[in-house]
Design an enzyme around this catalytic site. Structure first.
Site, PDB file in Angstrom:
ATOM      1  N   TYR A 144       0.853  -1.183   0.000  1.00  0.00           N
ATOM      2  CA  TYR A 144       0.000   0.000   0.000  1.00  0.00           C
ATOM      3  C   TYR A 144       0.885   1.228   0.000  1.00  0.00           C
ATOM      4  O   TYR A 144       1.828   1.313   0.785  1.00  0.00           O
ATOM      5  CB  TYR A 144      -0.899   0.006   1.234  1.00  0.00           C
ATOM      6  CG  TYR A 144      -1.810   1.224   1.324  1.00  0.00           C
ATOM      7  CD1 TYR A 144      -2.890   1.379   0.455  1.00  0.00           C
ATOM      8  CD2 TYR A 144      -1.586   2.205   2.296  1.00  0.00           C
ATOM      9  CE1 TYR A 144      -3.724   2.492   0.545  1.00  0.00           C
ATOM     10  CE2 TYR A 144      -2.428   3.314   2.388  1.00  0.00           C
ATOM     11  CZ  TYR A 144      -3.490   3.462   1.520  1.00  0.00           C
ATOM     12  OH  TYR A 144      -4.310   4.559   1.607  1.00  0.00           O
ATOM     13  N   ASP A 239       9.362   2.939  -0.192  1.00  0.00           N
ATOM     14  CA  ASP A 239       8.304   3.615   0.555  1.00  0.00           C
ATOM     15  C   ASP A 239       8.489   3.259   2.026  1.00  0.00           C
ATOM     16  O   ASP A 239       8.088   2.186   2.473  1.00  0.00           O
ATOM     17  CB  ASP A 239       6.932   3.190   0.039  1.00  0.00           C
ATOM     18  CG  ASP A 239       5.801   3.903   0.776  1.00  0.00           C
ATOM     19  OD1 ASP A 239       6.090   4.631   1.757  1.00  0.00           O
ATOM     20  OD2 ASP A 239       4.635   3.725   0.385  1.00  0.00           O
ATOM     21  N   LYS A 267       4.100   9.054   8.810  1.00  0.00           N
ATOM     22  CA  LYS A 267       3.851   8.423  10.117  1.00  0.00           C
ATOM     23  C   LYS A 267       4.800   8.910  11.222  1.00  0.00           C
ATOM     24  O   LYS A 267       4.602  10.001  11.723  1.00  0.00           O
ATOM     25  CB  LYS A 267       3.816   6.904   9.949  1.00  0.00           C
ATOM     26  CG  LYS A 267       2.673   6.501   8.984  1.00  0.00           C
ATOM     27  CD  LYS A 267       2.257   5.053   8.968  1.00  0.00           C
ATOM     28  CE  LYS A 267       0.951   4.921   8.191  1.00  0.00           C
ATOM     29  NZ  LYS A 267       1.027   4.155   6.976  1.00  0.00           N
TER      30      LYS A 267
HETATM   31  C1  LIG Z   1       0.370   4.671   5.612  1.00  0.00           C
HETATM   32  C2  LIG Z   1       1.138   4.458   4.402  1.00  0.00           C
HETATM   33  C3  LIG Z   1       1.033   5.330   3.298  1.00  0.00           C
HETATM   34  C4  LIG Z   1       0.014   6.429   3.237  1.00  0.00           C
HETATM   35  O1  LIG Z   1       0.221   7.406   4.203  1.00  0.00           O
HETATM   36  P1  LIG Z   1      -1.018   8.381   4.587  1.00  0.00           P
HETATM   37  O2  LIG Z   1      -0.390   9.342   5.544  1.00  0.00           O
HETATM   38  O3  LIG Z   1      -2.054   7.499   5.192  1.00  0.00           O
HETATM   39  O4  LIG Z   1      -1.469   9.030   3.344  1.00  0.00           O
HETATM   40  C5  LIG Z   1       1.872   5.135   2.223  1.00  0.00           C
HETATM   41  N1  LIG Z   1       2.763   4.129   2.209  1.00  0.00           N
HETATM   42  C6  LIG Z   1       2.888   3.276   3.237  1.00  0.00           C
HETATM   43  C7  LIG Z   1       3.920   2.196   3.169  1.00  0.00           C
HETATM   44  C8  LIG Z   1       2.070   3.394   4.351  1.00  0.00           C
HETATM   45  O5  LIG Z   1       2.173   2.512   5.348  1.00  0.00           O
END
Ligand SMILES: *Cc1c(COP(=O)(O)O)cnc(C)c1O
Length: 434
Positions: A144, A239, A267
């Site tokens: 994701y 990511d 995060k």
């Molecule tokens: C949470 C997450 C996102 C998206 O971040 P948001 O702040 O919710 O838009 C993208 N990539 C990874 C790996 C994530 O865990």
């Protein structure tokens, strides 16, 4: 457990918020039942509006690495808000947080802050396309990367939880530019690059997957992605929105010693405030406006309050021994659950890396989303709900990771292990009998 106030609010929420929530997995669809409404968080705990307390292993889906309402983080935020909420002008805190990130990711010479992980990834992809002059991207099934159009193809997290294939509203013309291959399958990436190399702008991956549940990269996988992308002139994007300052201080790039072309963060670097970032070498990042022509902007980007929360969170984590102790507790937690599952005779696999971990009701740890989907979801549901009843909150989906904070201690460990014994007994009723 009395949840009548939560139930009342839930009925009200359904009348005014889409599906009762502002982010899908919060609705507890996979778990059955309804979500609890939170009154406050403190340390390792959430307290709901009925006064029930839960040891929290979701931690706002990762950001709260120092726990809820950490005094140093709140002090930093209080000081920041005393000077106003937003300037729309540069402020020193942006430099300090960028320097902190660069200290842990030395290849990240230039940082651009945005307000979410979604934005960070969307912008990094735009940059990769601009820098290579190519349009197609490769992502892994079950990873994701936020909800930007190009990345909602075979996505993890809520998309997997709700068993949605891809999202309506993403134009087919755009979806065609996103190729997906299984996680942990470097050969599949190699074949795609052989076939379409000159068209591929980037390969994006969660270097440790946390949105199909917690799935480790196999030895050599990330190195192979590095080699393959370099060979085909495609960029490699790690990511690290979830893994950053979770799998290690720094992140997976630091831990595995692999230098991607770009990283995305979010995060933990916001400590509970809306912050994302993308970063990389100056030569690449300087293609972004105003240094270069790739446009990307944000009214609230580099927000002073958010920067202060992020910086204070990272400073808390880097105090000597603090991160290591939290990581040790996460390893103990997963080991403890594994032992109790074994004692109960249940197929279960748990793993962790740093302060991030997860488990599946499956004898062997999955390597891909397809394998993760074969875990026993009925057993998971019974386990999740039994734990919740006993004041322990794990993510309300079998396809999410779990997190520990520096505030989680012995007491909470005991609470979880006691609750887990009952919960595994409950889950046992759902073991496949074949
Ligand atoms: C949470 C997450 C996102 C998206 O971040 P948001 O702040 O919710 O838009 C993208 N990539 C990874 C790996 C994530 O865990």
């Amino acid at each position: 457990m009395n949840r009548s106030q939560s139930e009342k609010l839930w009925q009200e929420a359904l009348g005014v918020l889409v599906g009762g929530v502002n982010s899908p997995v919060r609705a507890f669809r996979a778990a059955g039942g309804h979500p609890f409404f939170v009154r406050r968080g403190f340390g390792p705990y959430l307290e709901d509006v009925d006064g029930n307390r839960y040891v929290d292993f979701v931690l706002s889906w990762g950001p709260l690495a120092a726990g809820h309402a950490h005094p140093a983080v709140l002090d930093a935020v209080r000081e920041a808000i005393g000077a106003g909420l937003s300037y729309g002008c540069p402020c020193e805190a942006e430099i300090r947080l960028a320097q902190k990130i660069r200290a842990y990711f030395p290849f990240a010479e230039r940082v651009r802050f945005v307000s979410s992980g979604t934005e960070a990834v969307m912008s990094a992809i735009r940059l990769a396309r601009a820098a290579t002059g190519r349009n197609e991207i490769i992502k892994m099934d079950g990873c994701y990367h936020g909800h930007a159009d190009s990345l909602l193809i075979s996505a993890g997290s809520g998309v997997a939880t709700l068993a949605l294939q891809d999202s309506p509203g993403v134009p087919a013309d755009l979806a065609r530019l996103t190729h997906t291959v299984p996680y942990n399958d470097a050969d599949a990436v190699s074949r795609l690059l052989e076939e379409r190399g000159p068209k591929i702008a980037c390969v994006i991956v969660e270097p440790v997957a946390g949105n199909m549940g917690f799935v480790l990269p196999e030895p050599g996988y990330l190195a192979a992605l590095r080699d393959l992308t370099a060979r085909h002139g495609a960029l490699l994007i790690f990511d690290e929105v979830m893994t950053g300052f979770r799998v290690a201080l720094g992140g997976a790039s630091t831990l595995f010693g692999i230098t991607p072309d770009l990283i995305t963060l979010g995060k933990v670097i916001g400590g509970g405030m809306p912050v994302g970032a993308y970063a990389g070498p100056a030569a690449l990042m300087d293609q972004v406006a105003p240094a270069g022509p790739v446009y990307q902007a944000g009214t609230l980007s580099g927000n002073p309050v958010a920067m202060a929360a992020g910086l204070a969170t990272l400073e808390t984590l880097e105090k000597p021994g603090v991160f290591e102790q939290a990581a040790r507790r996460m390893a103990e937690l997963m080991r403890g659950l594994q032992e109790r599952a074994r004692a109960a005779g249940i197929a279960f696999s748990a793993a962790s890396l740093g302060t991030m971990g997860g488990f599946f009701f499956r004898g062997e740890a999955p390597r891909t989303m397809a394998e993760a989907k074969t875990s026993n979801q009925s057993a998971w549901r019974a386990f999740f709900n039994a734990l919740l009843e006993n004041g322990v909150y794990f993510a309300p989906s079998p396809f999410e990771a779990c997190f520990i904070s520096t505030a989680h201690g012995e007491t909470e460990q005991v609470t979880v292990f006691n609750a887990a014994e009952t919960a595994f007994e409950r889950a046992k009723n759902f073991e496949k009998t074949s």
